[in-house]
Design an enzyme around this catalytic site. Structure first.
Site, short mmCIF file in Angstrom:
data_model
loop_
_atom_site.label_atom_id
_atom_site.label_comp_id
_atom_site.label_asym_id
_atom_site.label_seq_id
_atom_site.Cartn_x
_atom_site.Cartn_y
_atom_site.Cartn_z
CG HIS A 135 -2.32 -3.20 1.39
ND1 HIS A 135 -1.88 -1.93 1.07
CD2 HIS A 135 -1.31 -3.78 2.08
CE1 HIS A 135 -0.66 -1.76 1.55
NE2 HIS A 135 -0.28 -2.86 2.18
CG ASP A 181 1.08 -5.23 5.32
OD1 ASP A 181 0.88 -4.74 4.19
OD2 ASP A 181 1.73 -4.65 6.21
CG HIS A 189 -1.12 -0.13 5.46
ND1 HIS A 189 -1.55 -1.36 5.92
CD2 HIS A 189 0.02 -0.36 4.78
CE1 HIS A 189 -0.70 -2.29 5.53
NE2 HIS A 189 0.27 -1.72 4.82
NE ARG A 219 5.50 -6.01 5.18
CZ ARG A 219 4.67 -6.32 4.18
NH1 ARG A 219 4.20 -5.38 3.39
NH2 ARG A 219 4.33 -7.57 3.96
C1 OGA Z 1 4.03 -1.95 3.50
C2 OGA Z 1 3.33 -0.78 2.97
C3 OGA Z 1 3.43 1.62 2.80
C4 OGA Z 1 4.47 2.67 2.63
O1 OGA Z 1 5.27 -1.90 3.58
O2 OGA Z 1 3.36 -2.91 3.90
O3 OGA Z 1 2.18 -0.89 2.65
O4 OGA Z 1 4.11 3.86 2.77
N1 OGA Z 1 4.02 0.36 2.92
O5 OGA Z 1 5.60 2.32 2.32
MN MN Z 2 1.41 -2.85 3.41
#
Ligand code: OGA
Ligand code: MN
Length: 294
Positions: A115, A117, A270, A285
């Protein structure tokens, strides 16, 4: 730890060191607990545009310092899952598989599907930063795929099939999918649901800062391509997804303690590769708002 308002004791000297593959660079020698001067900010900003994901190792920063650094790049977005925001700092979303007293402390399955974000918002994210708080002894890597390269290397007939088209993105489409999603995902209130109505974005977007085209669809949030029969849309999206995540289009981030990772959601998608659930993983985050895709 120095307060965010203190200047660095002397001018910070740092290097931008690209990784071997197509994507990613490490920024070596920069302490993010100090505010960046304008010249340093411009270099970091340029590295982010050039490499799409930049890694700062061993950052002993507070949530306030992460927020201050993130704000240099734009307005911060507050995640719809209020229950997983850091108390006192709603700009920080806790990404974690840890359950305390029967309740998850953070979003446990963030990034289970590829995805970008907040692509389900009218103003999706420009970029996100994750700061490692607790890491598992195995697993927990994060994969990134270069969507500029995905577009550039896409067979011509697929390019022709999607150029000028829009796709719908939905937060709720896969919200409760998967075998343990129900444990991790709280039921959305009517107020939360109102914040995540579906949106349509171009399937191929132009990055507003580097001018390059990028695929902007992903299995996490894209539901269908507007104006195509359902089976055709599904088949086309499946081809785009498979093409996007071919091995030589990827960077795998293997987390080290106190890593700060900052990626461009306009250039990359990602994926969280996951870790055994008995191993604790927790990251903070921040999410920076971007422009409406065009
Ligand atoms: C996010 C995500 C990936 C991870 O926090 O946006 O996709 O490896 N995390 O935690
Ligand atoms: Mn993410």
């Amino acid at each position: 730890m120095p307060a965010a308002s203190l200047a660095a004791p002397s001018k910070q000297v740092f290097d931008v060191r690209p990784f071997d593959g197509q994507v990613g660079a490490e920024i070596v020698g920069l302490d993010l607990s100090y505010p960046l001067d304008d010249a340093d900010f411009r270099r970091v900003h340029q590295a982010h545009l050039d490499y799409h994901v930049v890694v700062f190792r061993d950052q002993r920063i507070t949530p306030e310092q992460q927020i201050a650094f993130s704000r240099r790049f734009g307005v911060l977005q507050i995640h719809v899952l209020k229950q997983f925001l850091l108390p006192g700092h709603p700009e920080i979303l806790i990404v974690s598989n840890i359950v305390e007293n029967g309740a998850p402390v953070g979003l446990g399955d963030a990034g289970k599907y590829w995805h970008s974000d907040l692509s389900y918002k009218a103003l999706p994210s420009l970029g996100s930063m994750l700061h490692a708080q607790e890491l598992p002894s195995e697993g927990g890597d994060t994969l990134f795929a270069d969507m500029h390269r995905a577009w550039d290397t896409l067979p011509k007939h697929l390019q022709a099939a999607i150029e000028g088209r829009q796709a719908v993105h939905s937060y709720t489409a896969r919200y409760s999918e998967g075998k343990d999603a129900a444990n991790w995902r709280p039921t959305l209130t009517p107020e939360q649901l109102a914040q995540v109505v579906t949106v349509a974005h171009p399937v191929v977007r132009i990055h507003p800062e580097n001018g390059r085209k990028a695929l902007f669809v992903s299995e996490g949030f894209t539901t269908h391509i507007v104006g195509l029969p359902e089976d055709e849309s599904r088949d086309l999206l499946a081809q785009l997804y498979a093409h996007s995540v071919q091995p030589d289009n990827l960077y795998r981030h293997v987390w080290q303690p106190h890593d700060m990772v900052f990626w461009d959601n306009r250039s990359l998608i990602h994926l969280a590769t996951g870790c055994p659930n008995h191993l604790r993983r927790k990251l903070y985050r921040t999410t920076i708002q971007g422009d409406a895709p065009y």
